[in-house]
Design a protein around this motif. Structure first.
Motif, PDB file in Angstrom:
ATOM      1  N   THR A   1       0.815 -26.644  12.679  1.00  0.00           N
ATOM      2  CA  THR A   1       1.224 -27.896  11.926  1.00  0.00           C
ATOM      3  C   THR A   1       1.566 -27.753  10.196  1.00  0.00           C
ATOM      4  N   GLY A   2       0.636 -26.783   9.710  1.00  0.00           N
ATOM      5  CA  GLY A   2       1.113 -26.200   8.435  1.00  0.00           C
ATOM      6  C   GLY A   2       2.217 -25.869   8.085  1.00  0.00           C
ATOM      7  N   HIS A   3       2.624 -24.848   9.100  1.00  0.00           N
ATOM      8  CA  HIS A   3       4.109 -24.204   8.914  1.00  0.00           C
ATOM      9  C   HIS A   3       4.834 -25.240   8.988  1.00  0.00           C
ATOM     10  N   MET A   4       4.848 -26.106   9.920  1.00  0.00           N
ATOM     11  CA  MET A   4       5.993 -27.268  10.034  1.00  0.00           C
ATOM     12  C   MET A   4       6.042 -28.058   8.858  1.00  0.00           C
ATOM     13  N   ILE A   5       4.876 -28.490   8.271  1.00  0.00           N
ATOM     14  CA  ILE A   5       4.992 -29.197   6.997  1.00  0.00           C
ATOM     15  C   ILE A   5       5.553 -28.493   5.906  1.00  0.00           C
ATOM     16  N   LEU A   6       5.188 -27.391   5.704  1.00  0.00           N
ATOM     17  CA  LEU A   6       5.519 -26.355   4.580  1.00  0.00           C
ATOM     18  C   LEU A   6       7.305 -26.129   4.589  1.00  0.00           C
ATOM     19  N   GLN A   7       7.722 -25.991   5.983  1.00  0.00           N
ATOM     20  CA  GLN A   7       9.077 -25.883   6.039  1.00  0.00           C
ATOM     21  C   GLN A   7       9.803 -27.068   5.773  1.00  0.00           C
ATOM     22  N   THR A   8       9.370 -28.059   6.206  1.00  0.00           N
ATOM     23  CA  THR A   8       9.877 -29.367   6.088  1.00  0.00           C
ATOM     24  C   THR A   8       9.945 -29.938   4.685  1.00  0.00           C
ATOM     25  N   LEU A   9       8.907 -29.703   3.994  1.00  0.00           N
ATOM     26  CA  LEU A   9       8.865 -30.215   2.418  1.00  0.00           C
ATOM     27  C   LEU A   9       9.873 -29.329   1.961  1.00  0.00           C
ATOM     28  N   TYR A  10       9.890 -27.741   1.755  1.00  0.00           N
ATOM     29  CA  TYR A  10      10.742 -26.947   1.275  1.00  0.00           C
ATOM     30  C   TYR A  10      12.133 -27.444   1.444  1.00  0.00           C
ATOM     31  N   GLN A  11      12.400 -27.637   2.553  1.00  0.00           N
ATOM     32  CA  GLN A  11      13.950 -28.172   2.955  1.00  0.00           C
ATOM     33  C   GLN A  11      14.201 -29.253   2.196  1.00  0.00           C
ATOM     34  N   GLN A  12      13.367 -30.077   2.138  1.00  0.00           N
ATOM     35  CA  GLN A  12      13.591 -31.367   1.322  1.00  0.00           C
ATOM     36  C   GLN A  12      13.802 -31.214  -0.256  1.00  0.00           C
ATOM     37  N   CYS A  13      12.915 -30.246  -0.616  1.00  0.00           N
ATOM     38  CA  CYS A  13      12.907 -30.011  -2.008  1.00  0.00           C
ATOM     39  C   CYS A  13      14.357 -29.553  -2.378  1.00  0.00           C
ATOM     40  N   ILE A  14      14.801 -28.476  -1.479  1.00  0.00           N
ATOM     41  CA  ILE A  14      16.234 -27.616  -1.614  1.00  0.00           C
ATOM     42  C   ILE A  14      17.215 -28.777  -1.739  1.00  0.00           C
ATOM     43  N   LYS A  15      17.104 -29.656  -0.907  1.00  0.00           N
ATOM     44  CA  LYS A  15      17.941 -30.706  -0.635  1.00  0.00           C
ATOM     45  C   LYS A  15      18.136 -31.568  -1.941  1.00  0.00           C
ATOM     46  N   GLN A  16      17.091 -31.837  -2.336  1.00  0.00           N
ATOM     47  CA  GLN A  16      16.878 -32.803  -3.736  1.00  0.00           C
ATOM     48  C   GLN A  16      17.214 -31.936  -4.980  1.00  0.00           C
ATOM     49  N   GLY A  17      17.557 -30.754  -4.953  1.00  0.00           N
ATOM     50  CA  GLY A  17      17.795 -29.879  -6.128  1.00  0.00           C
ATOM     51  C   GLY A  17      16.970 -29.691  -7.117  1.00  0.00           C
ATOM     52  N   VAL A  18      15.609 -29.397  -6.339  1.00  0.00           N
ATOM     53  CA  VAL A  18      14.244 -28.887  -7.312  1.00  0.00           C
ATOM     54  C   VAL A  18      14.820 -27.393  -7.685  1.00  0.00           C
ATOM     55  N   THR A  19      14.240 -26.991  -8.885  1.00  0.00           N
ATOM     56  CA  THR A  19      14.708 -25.675  -9.417  1.00  0.00           C
ATOM     57  C   THR A  19      13.441 -25.154  -9.050  1.00  0.00           C
ATOM     58  N   PHE A  20      13.632 -23.745  -8.609  1.00  0.00           N
ATOM     59  CA  PHE A  20      12.371 -23.024  -8.269  1.00  0.00           C
ATOM     60  C   PHE A  20      12.372 -21.651  -8.928  1.00  0.00           C
ATOM     61  N   PHE A  21      11.302 -21.261  -9.487  1.00  0.00           N
ATOM     62  CA  PHE A  21      11.289 -20.056  -9.923  1.00  0.00           C
ATOM     63  C   PHE A  21      10.131 -19.099  -9.110  1.00  0.00           C
ATOM     64  N   ASP A  22      10.683 -18.489  -8.067  1.00  0.00           N
ATOM     65  CA  ASP A  22       9.795 -17.842  -6.880  1.00  0.00           C
ATOM     66  C   ASP A  22       9.442 -16.522  -7.583  1.00  0.00           C
ATOM     67  N   GLU A  23       8.293 -16.222  -7.240  1.00  0.00           N
ATOM     68  CA  GLU A  23       7.642 -14.852  -7.455  1.00  0.00           C
ATOM     69  C   GLU A  23       7.732 -14.709  -9.239  1.00  0.00           C
ATOM     70  N   PHE A  24       7.336 -15.830  -9.692  1.00  0.00           N
ATOM     71  CA  PHE A  24       6.726 -16.184 -11.217  1.00  0.00           C
ATOM     72  C   PHE A  24       5.273 -16.285 -10.996  1.00  0.00           C
ATOM     73  N   HIS A  25       4.549 -15.645 -11.781  1.00  0.00           N
ATOM     74  CA  HIS A  25       2.885 -15.605 -11.721  1.00  0.00           C
ATOM     75  C   HIS A  25       2.342 -16.010 -12.923  1.00  0.00           C
ATOM     76  N   MET A  26       1.825 -17.495 -12.800  1.00  0.00           N
ATOM     77  CA  MET A  26       1.314 -18.162 -14.231  1.00  0.00           C
ATOM     78  C   MET A  26       0.041 -17.155 -14.616  1.00  0.00           C
ATOM     79  N   VAL A  27       0.141 -17.080 -16.020  1.00  0.00           N
ATOM     80  CA  VAL A  27      -0.756 -16.104 -16.499  1.00  0.00           C
ATOM     81  C   VAL A  27      -1.720 -16.787 -17.618  1.00  0.00           C
ATOM     82  N   ASP A  28      -1.009 -18.024 -17.993  1.00  0.00           N
ATOM     83  CA  ASP A  28      -1.812 -18.818 -19.307  1.00  0.00           C
ATOM     84  C   ASP A  28      -1.079 -20.269 -19.044  1.00  0.00           C
ATOM     85  N   LEU A  29      -1.957 -21.178 -19.558  1.00  0.00           N
ATOM     86  CA  LEU A  29      -1.716 -22.711 -19.919  1.00  0.00           C
ATOM     87  C   LEU A  29      -1.464 -22.699 -21.288  1.00  0.00           C
TER      88      LEU A  29
END
Ligand SMILES: Cc1cc2nc3c(=O)[nH]c(=O)nc-3n(C[C@H](O)[C@H](O)[C@H](O)COP(=O)(O)OP(=O)(O)OC[C@H]3O[C@@H](n4cnc5c(N)ncnc54)[C@H](O)[C@@H]3O)c2cc1C
Length: 618
Positions: free
Chosen positions: A154-182
């Motif tokens: 179930t989680g796999h399907m949810i994650l794939q679905t949401l990711y597709q929607q985000c791409i479709k909607q033009g959300v900007t992604f910074f993949d493999e960026f590791h937050m170290v501070d606020l």
């Protein structure tokens, strides 16, 4: 500042909660998602059994039933308004996912299929208070099919679905960026600092609002169902900045992890009719939870397994029991949802639980179609986390003062809808409902204001921390500290705790933190320096472990997943309250308590609690 980015909303974490929030906020304002993992690798993708919503597709059900179960499941330490919102909005949340294209399993009539899960019930229509004990009519509540699912993926399907929607909607992604501070300035959040993993360079993300959706921290324990990346980064970083963590003493052990490995065998196994047995071939849950048996809540099942093992009834005298999902067993005990009426066969079991069966074959060398599987409780889910209100705003104190611009959702947050123990399938729905609410609130907040200025060098603290790790000579292997932490947490702050074991854990964690402060690392490079990242993550694990132990020491009662053998009873008089742990310099912590949100209703002209406290029995 070479690496400077500016977005109205920054979302840290690309699991179900982060992506749900991103979908919502990006409809209105500029939104970027920063994630240390490539998004579909987030732990949400590992969720197996399902997502709860009272759709009533197979049996009578209502969101009110779901809310009652959630509150009781959490041993009443649940904020009731938050639980009602969760259960009410779950229904439209599921239809929204369906309309995005999520391939749920279907009933014969073409509706979304639902299965049973522990602690999810409805009133028994045949209930008779005068019925003979043990008979069906004597049960006030019976299991209900409430968990929507796509097989056991179930989680796999949810994650794939949401990711597709985000791409479709033009959300900007910074993949493999590791937050170290606020970046917290004048008491408000103005952005984050992250390492670009590929280059080792620091980037500053300037934002009007930031959402921490960094998931859990199950890696503080030795035997865990959690992925390696679940190191509590969001809560730990906030905690270092002086913000509190809520209800950290409540950590859920899932009853059915693969023996020694901790890999999860979903509760869907028992929802679909699987049964746990001890060495005598006894269905021991009948003794601990005569009504719901193997479908009692997770805390109850995990404690029961430990008690069987302590009584010498583990398999071969060892510390595990069996989980049996063979069709013949389900038919003998009439435990599958098709009973009474229909027997099941192996093909049915394979269709319902394909991944679980594959895991058992691969990791255990056991074929669950033919033999039972050796299982033991595995650290699974953090009920605690960053305190938030129902809009996802992070709170700084017992009176509920929000930190402007800072939000959290998903497993890193504590709303609190899970109280002292979460019900299975209630996390995925929490991601959807509260991810969306937080996304909406942070977008509203951002739309109403302009960017506040950043401090002059917001990355300085992170830079110093990293430089220190890189410049110190290599001391002991960092993994040694991690292993010792995991062992002490498992042994001294696990399913059962006492003042003595917790004090030991507290002192050991403090000593480990002191050793951690001396650490130097081996890899001094900048490109894909995973050594550096693991050491930073270990620092975060140590913070969340410290907070967990501090809260567990302070709570001198047993409630939900927190089982103090020296205080075996629930003590509503003193502890019907949420804990908030604060970190002070070095190893000092303090714990304060905040009230549980209780809903009152008018009954016979009197104001009474809608969900009155009751003794929790299954
Ligand atoms: C094996 C397993 C099975 C489960 N099955 C179910 C189930 O059937 N039903 C259910 O309701 N729940 C289930 N759960 C629980 C549920 O899956 C999790 O609680 C939920 O998915 C957490 O989602 P999340 O959005 O909070 O975070 P996650 O999905 O864990 O994602 C965390 C995100 O944060 C990012 N991140 C973390 N730290 C940083 C950092 N420093 N910088 C940048 N990014 C960072 C990661 O890259 C990742 O994208 C299961 C959990 C496990 C482990």
């Amino acid at each position: 500042m070479n690496h400077y980015h500016r977005f109205d909303c920054i979302i840290v974490g690309a699991g179900g909660s982060g992506l749900m929030a991103a979908l919502e906020s990006s409809r209105r304002v500029g939104t970027a998602v920063v994630s240390k993992l490539y998004p579909p690798r987030s732990h949400t993708g590992a969720a197996q059994g399902g997502i709860a919503a009272a759709l009533a597709n197979l049996e009578e059900d209502s969101w009110e039933n779901h809310a009652y179960d959630t509150i009781k499941g959490g041993d009443f330490l649940v904020d009731q308004t938050a639980a009602e919102i969760l259960c009410r909005e779950a229904v439209e949340g599921i239809y929204e996912l369906e309309h995005m294209g999520l391939p749920f399993d279907r009933t014969a009539a073409g509706r979304i299929s639902q299965r049973r899960f522990g602690g999810h019930t409805r009133p028994n229509p045949k209930y008779d208070p005068n019925a003979a004990p043990g008979t069906d009519a004597a049960k006030p509540r019976i299991p209900v099919m409430r968990s929507c699912h796509s097989a056991d993926r179930t989680g796999h399907m949810i994650l794939q679905t949401l990711y597709q929607q985000c791409i479709k909607q033009g959300v900007t992604f910074f993949d493999e960026f590791h937050m170290v501070d606020l970046i917290l300035e004048d008491g408000e959040c103005r952005g984050i600092v992250a390492i670009e993993i590929a280059t080792g360079q620091l980037h500053v993300f300037h934002a009007k609002s930031v959402l921490l959706a960094t998931g859990g921290f199950g890696r503080i324990f030795k035997v865990s169902s959690n992925a390696y990346a679940l190191t509590g980064d969001g809560p730990a970083i906030a905690y270092r900045h002086g913000l509190p963590l809520e209800d950290m003493e409540f950590y859920q052990f899932h009853p059915t992890g693969i023996y020694k490995l901790g890999i999860l065998l979903s509760e869907a196994c028992r929802g679909d009719g699987g049964i746990m047995f001890n060495k005598d071939g006894e269905r021991f849950m009948e003794r601990y939870a005569p009504n719901l048996k193997d479908l009692a809540s997770r805390d109850v099942c995990s404690r029961s397994i430990y008690q069987e093992v302590r009584a010498g009834r583990g398999i071969n005298g060892k510390d595990y029991v069996y989980l049996d999902i063979r069709a013949e067993t389900m038919n003998k005990y009439k435990s599958s949802p098709l009973h009474p009426g229909q027997d099941v066969d192996s093909a049915w079991v394979e269709k319902r639980l394909p991944d679980i069966i594959e895991f058992a074959r691969t990791y255990l060398g056991v074929d669950p179609i033919r033999e039972p599987m050796p299982i033991q409780p595995t650290a699974h889910y953090a009920m605690g986390g960053l305190p938030t209100d129902v809009e996802g705003r992070v709170l700084r104190d017992v009176s509920g003062t929000p930190v402007p611009g800072l939000y959290s959702a998903g497993e890193s947050a504590c709303v609190s809808v899970h109280g002292a123990n979460r019900l299975g399938t209630n996390s995925l729905v929490d991601l959807v409902v509260y991810g969306r609410r937080a996304g909406r609130a942070m977008a509203d907040y951002a739309a109403a204001r302009s960017f506040a200025p950043l401090p002059s060098h917001p990355e300085t603290k992170a830079r110093e921390q990293i430089d220190a790790l890189l410049s110190r000579p290599r001391t002991e292997p960092w993994a040694k500290i991690r292993d010792e932490m995991q062992v002490t947490m498992m042994e001294n702050c696990g399913v059962f705790r006492t003042e003595e074991t917790l004090t030991k854990a507290r002192d050991e964690i403090a000593a480990l933190k002191a050793r951690y402060r001396q650490l130097g690392i081996q890899d001094k490079g900048s490109v894909f320096n995973t050594n550096l990242l693991e050491v930073l993550e270990l620092g975060n694990l140590l913070e969340t472990a410290e907070a967990t132990v501090a809260a567990a020491l302070a709570r001198r009662e047993s409630r939900g997943a927190h089982s103090r053998e020296d205080f075996p009873d629930r003590n509503d008089h003193d502890f019907f309250k949420h804990s908030l742990v604060y970190s002070h310099n070095e190893n000092q912590t303090s714990v304060v308590y905040k009230d549980v949100d209780v809903i009152y209703v008018e009954k016979h002209g009197e104001r009474v609690p809608k969900y009155p406290l009751e003794v929790r029995k299954y």
